[in-house]
Design a protein around this motif. Structure first.
Motif, mmCIF file in Angstrom:
data_model
loop_
_atom_site.group_PDB
_atom_site.id
_atom_site.type_symbol
_atom_site.label_atom_id
_atom_site.label_comp_id
_atom_site.label_asym_id
_atom_site.label_seq_id
_atom_site.Cartn_x
_atom_site.Cartn_y
_atom_site.Cartn_z
ATOM 1 N N VAL A 91 0.845 -1.198 0.000
ATOM 2 C CA VAL A 91 0.000 0.000 0.000
ATOM 3 C C VAL A 91 0.880 1.246 0.000
ATOM 4 O O VAL A 91 1.755 1.389 0.858
ATOM 5 C CB VAL A 91 -0.946 0.032 1.220
ATOM 6 N N HIS A 92 0.645 2.125 -0.958
ATOM 7 C CA HIS A 92 1.309 3.430 -0.984
ATOM 8 C C HIS A 92 0.255 4.503 -0.808
ATOM 9 O O HIS A 92 -0.768 4.510 -1.504
ATOM 10 C CB HIS A 92 2.046 3.643 -2.302
ATOM 11 N N ILE A 98 -5.405 5.734 5.541
ATOM 12 C CA ILE A 98 -6.056 5.737 4.235
ATOM 13 C C ILE A 98 -7.568 5.921 4.322
ATOM 14 O O ILE A 98 -8.239 5.998 3.290
ATOM 15 C CB ILE A 98 -5.765 4.426 3.487
ATOM 16 N N PHE A 113 2.840 -1.205 4.345
ATOM 17 C CA PHE A 113 2.696 0.195 3.948
ATOM 18 C C PHE A 113 4.058 0.801 3.622
ATOM 19 O O PHE A 113 5.041 0.563 4.324
ATOM 20 C CB PHE A 113 2.011 0.994 5.058
ATOM 21 N N ASP A 114 4.078 1.607 2.584
ATOM 22 C CA ASP A 114 5.322 2.229 2.134
ATOM 23 C C ASP A 114 5.586 3.536 2.877
ATOM 24 O O ASP A 114 5.944 4.541 2.272
ATOM 25 C CB ASP A 114 5.267 2.484 0.620
ATOM 26 N N LEU A 138 4.405 3.856 10.052
ATOM 27 C CA LEU A 138 3.136 3.998 10.748
ATOM 28 C C LEU A 138 3.382 4.331 12.212
ATOM 29 O O LEU A 138 4.343 3.849 12.813
ATOM 30 C CB LEU A 138 2.325 2.706 10.657
ATOM 31 N N ASP A 150 5.091 -1.794 8.374
ATOM 32 C CA ASP A 150 5.488 -0.636 7.587
ATOM 33 C C ASP A 150 6.868 -0.904 6.994
ATOM 34 O O ASP A 150 7.482 -1.946 7.231
ATOM 35 C CB ASP A 150 5.450 0.657 8.399
#
Length: 532
Positions: free
Chosen positions: A159-160, A204, A226-227, A230, A248
């Motif tokens: 996820v970006h 998001i 996640f890119d 977090l 992350d």
């Protein structure tokens, strides 16, 4: 009919979970727009078998099956979900959703994992639930399990999130996918969400997170990666809603470092980075801890488990820092012993082929693999130049953009070698389409650590696999770069010849700078003043 009447009188969604014998196992009451289902445990989806439960519930505003229903269907592996509409307590329309059996052949599945039948009038409904579920399970058994990466430790959705252009976001996900591959994580889907304002709770937004959760469940993913880093609260909120493991970029890199560190120094640096990353997150592990109370004023016999964990982590951090300082002094002694021999440091982005260049130059057998961070400890070899002279050449740990602050210490030994080197050779990858960006990232890291003015030359590796000839010409022209292919040994002989004058020139420049600095210090002393 009783469900519709009850929903009308309560003004809330109501529903039941029914097993395949027709027995009601759970009665559910929600609010006016959502029904909360109980924790039914993890669904063993690989078998192709469904949960054996179907959800029948009432919507108050005439809507068919919605996103929350589909999320519950896919997450729990229900036989089906039926949503009723009502008027004056009587059923009107019914919509039915079930898991889809079609799977795309593309690397990343993009269709929704569910199918929704058209709404039908309740009094005209003809639907054989038993036969339908049996046929559905038969289809699912044929398409599962899907093809898996050999020895993959997990399956993940990347996820970006951010305001970046699509091309930049894709580049970042490409790098994150390479990190995942290095960590033996199979990537089953990629998601880009362009948004300027980040959601403080879930990063998001809840709606997008529900959509990503559906995609993850369709692809049998076990994790979201996640890119970006977090916060502890974001990790917890996302994990609670998605019911998937959440990582992350920093955690992924830490995991790679922990698995690939070999030396005592490397292992300690990685443990230190993990402790520093984990310390502020210890509070999220168990929210059920309570202080042991006793005596006047509630002074208890001990600390909470959380306080003990934090104290132990801090104590361990201090012990590791002391040990690393001892190892640092040892490295300094060893460098001083070889200070008379000219030295070269190979630096560059991770996986540009520095170790391969070292092997080609020194005819050594340093470990190489087409993975990010394949080596995490500096490797030093003696190099014999064509004239008979000797130099010491060191392969350092590869850099990466947006280096997490927790990992800066893991590069301390590398930076020490670069500081001590007479010549810094910055290796770039001609086969990578982001060659110029990678070079810029490395030069920025060097500048940030007071190495921007160190004597250096740029070396373009993998010239047998150039992907962007124009970018190659720009780099060679701008930096007067050397060109080689460590794989085919093309240009290696010429490089060995050119290294000797380059090192000699760098050492002469360093000697002149030291002589000038010494003269300035002598002048200051002559005037009766010396800097502290």
């Amino acid at each position: 009919m009783r469900l519709c009447d009850l929903a009308e009188r309560l003004g809330r969604q109501v529903g039941v979970l029914i097993d395949r014998t027709g027995l009601v196992t759970h009665a559910l009451v929600g609010d006016d727009h959502q029904l909360m289902l109980p924790d039914l445990g993890r669904w063993g989806k690989d078998s192709g078998r469904l949960r054996g439960l179907r959800l029948v519930h009432v919507h108050l505003k005439g809507e068919p099956v919605d996103a929350d229903d589909l999320n519950d269907l896919a997450r729990l592996g229900l036989d089906l979900v039926a949503a009723l509409t009502q008027q004056s307590g009587l059923p009107q329309l019914v919509s039915i959703a079930h898991l889809a059996t079609e799977r795309q052949a593309a690397p990343y599945l993009s269709v929704e994992p569910t199918a929704v039948l058209p709404q039908q009038r309740w009094d005209a409904l003809q639907f054989d639930c038993t036969a339908f579920v049996a046929e559905l399970e038969s289809h699912l058994a044929r398409v599962r399990p899907a093809g898996r990466l050999v020895d993959a430790r997990a399956r993940a959705v990347l996820v970006h999130v951010g305001p970046d252009a699509i091309a930049e976001a894709e580049d970042r996900l490409d790098e994150l996918e390479e990190l995942a591959r290095t960590a033996h994580v199979e990537v089953v889907a990629r998601v880009i969400q362009r948004r300027r304002d980040i959601d403080k709770r879930t990063l998001i937004g809840s709606g997008k997170l529900a959509e990503i959760t559906l995609k993850a469940l369709q692809a049998d993913a076990t994790a979201l990666i996640f890119d970006r880093e977090l916060t502890p609260s974001q990790s917890k909120s996302i994990a609670n809603q998605a019911e998937l493991k959440v990582l992350d970029r920093t955690q992924l890199i830490l995991d790679i470092f922990a698995r690939r560190a070999r030396s005592q120094d490397g292992k300690l640096q990685v443990e230190l980075a993990q402790l520093r990353y984990s310390l502020p997150r210890l509070g999220d592990r168990d929210n059920a801890l309570s202080r042991l109370a006793g005596g006047i004023g509630g002074v208890g016999p001990g600390e909470t488990k959380l306080e003990i964990d934090r104290r132990r982590a801090r104590d361990r951090i201090h012990r590791i820092e002391d040990e690393l300082e001892r190892l640092k002094r040892g490295r300094g002694v060893r460098r001083a012993q070889r200070s008379e021999v000219p030295s070269i440091a190979l630096v560059g982005y991770t996986n540009v082929g520095k170790s391969s260049v070292l092997n080609a130059l020194a005819k050594s057998d340093a470990y190489t693999e087409n993975l990010l961070f394949a080596t995490l400890d500096p490797t030093t070899r003696r190099l014999h130049l064509p004239s008979g002279a000797q130099v010491v050449i060191t392969d350092t740990v590869g850099f990466i953009r947006d280096l997490p602050k927790e990992l800066l210490g893991a590069f301390e030994a590398t930076l020490e070698e670069v500081h001590a080197a007479d010549l810094v050779v910055v290796v770039v990858d001609a086969a990578h389409r982001q060659m110029e960006r990678q070079l810029a990232s490395v030069l920025k890291i060097l500048a940030d650590h007071d190495l921007g003015d160190a004597p250096r030359r740029v070396l373009v590796n993998k010239c047998d696999a150039v992907t962007d000839p124009a970018a190659l010409r720009d780099v060679v022209g701008l930096y007067d770069a050397w060109q080689v292919s460590a794989k085919t040994r093309s240009g290696i002989a010429d490089l060995l010849i050119e290294l000797e004058p380059a090192v000699a020139q760098a050492r002469q420049r360093a000697a002149e700078q030291e002589q000038q600095a010494q003269s300035e210090r002598d002048e200051e002393r002559a005037r009766g003043w010396s800097p502290v």
